[in-house]
Enzyme design. Sequence first.
Site, PDB file in Angstrom:
ATOM      1  N   SER A 146       0.490  -2.912 -15.421  1.00  0.00           N
ATOM      2  CA  SER A 146      -0.300  -3.836 -14.619  1.00  0.00           C
ATOM      3  C   SER A 146      -1.603  -4.131 -15.341  1.00  0.00           C
ATOM      4  O   SER A 146      -1.987  -3.417 -16.273  1.00  0.00           O
ATOM      5  CB  SER A 146      -0.605  -3.202 -13.260  1.00  0.00           C
ATOM      6  N   TYR A 159      -3.044   3.264  -7.370  1.00  0.00           N
ATOM      7  CA  TYR A 159      -2.297   2.269  -8.134  1.00  0.00           C
ATOM      8  C   TYR A 159      -2.666   2.334  -9.616  1.00  0.00           C
ATOM      9  O   TYR A 159      -1.787   2.319 -10.491  1.00  0.00           O
ATOM     10  CB  TYR A 159      -2.574   0.876  -7.575  1.00  0.00           C
TER      11      TYR A 159
END
Length: 317
Positions: A146, A159
């Site tokens: 990401s 995350y």
Amino acid sequence: MRRFDFTSGTAVVTGAAGGIGEALAHGLARRGTDLVLLDRDADRLAAVAAALRAAHPGRRVDTVVVDLADATATAGVAEQLRRRHPRLRLLVNNAGVALGGRFDQVTLDEFGWVLDVNFRAVVQLTHALLPALKAEPGAHLVNVSSLFGLIAPAGQAAYSASKFAVRGFTEALRHELAGDGVGVTCVHPGGIRTRIAADARVGSGVSAAEYEAARRRFERLLSIDPATAAEAILRGVQRRRGRVLIGWSARLPDLLARLAPAGYGRLLALAVNRAAGPAADANANQPATPVPAAGRPGGPAANAAAPVPARGPAEPE
């Protein structure tokens, strides 16, 4: 290493019921690849498979419904895939989930859920299927990290931890597999329009006011179509690129983190507020609870700098 050959091979794609995963499935089918698609959303996965079979009648499309948060179920699926596909051309670990909230606003169970889907399942599937990849000359592995595997904004401890872990794991594998003829790519998407942000979980300690302020501030930052992201990934695979950054929303923060590794947080917050426009300025004093647009543990992926917390169950990349 020669360019990747998409024809006459089988690819496993997780998080394939929407977003980047669905777009990857269509891109691979167009290139002549047979597919094994994983997702936890049975209905959406069936719809994706039906569309693929209708558009590409010559391609084999198998589906597996699994919740990658369940380690036992993931192990069973991994063994099933290993038996049925002893030689794989491509594995794409795309599934992922998001959780909004500062570290002190989330429970350890919520934190662990993110790690289970975004990292543990990646390791588990890769470990089980690596012998199949090594048995297929010219095979390739793709792990979707990401933007938040490059930078770590406030409100995304879980995350970012999971996506930085994916990044480190993938880079180590790239070095380990260089002599085996297996290519390895780590993907860092920017602001991709997928369902993960809308379907993300919000930490138990996050207030409704924080949630709404962050949602208004960041929802307009998701601008990249999943099909565009998928094509960038597949071009990277074909060219055996070790790293693929998608969009300026990934490239600029990556550069910022390199130039100011300990001080990019304030600059990033200013840039996000400016990009989000007047709505962001009106809520500039509200604490942000960024929720990335990643993918679903069997559904769409985005993995973007899209701090958009939302209530309800998260879906895989």
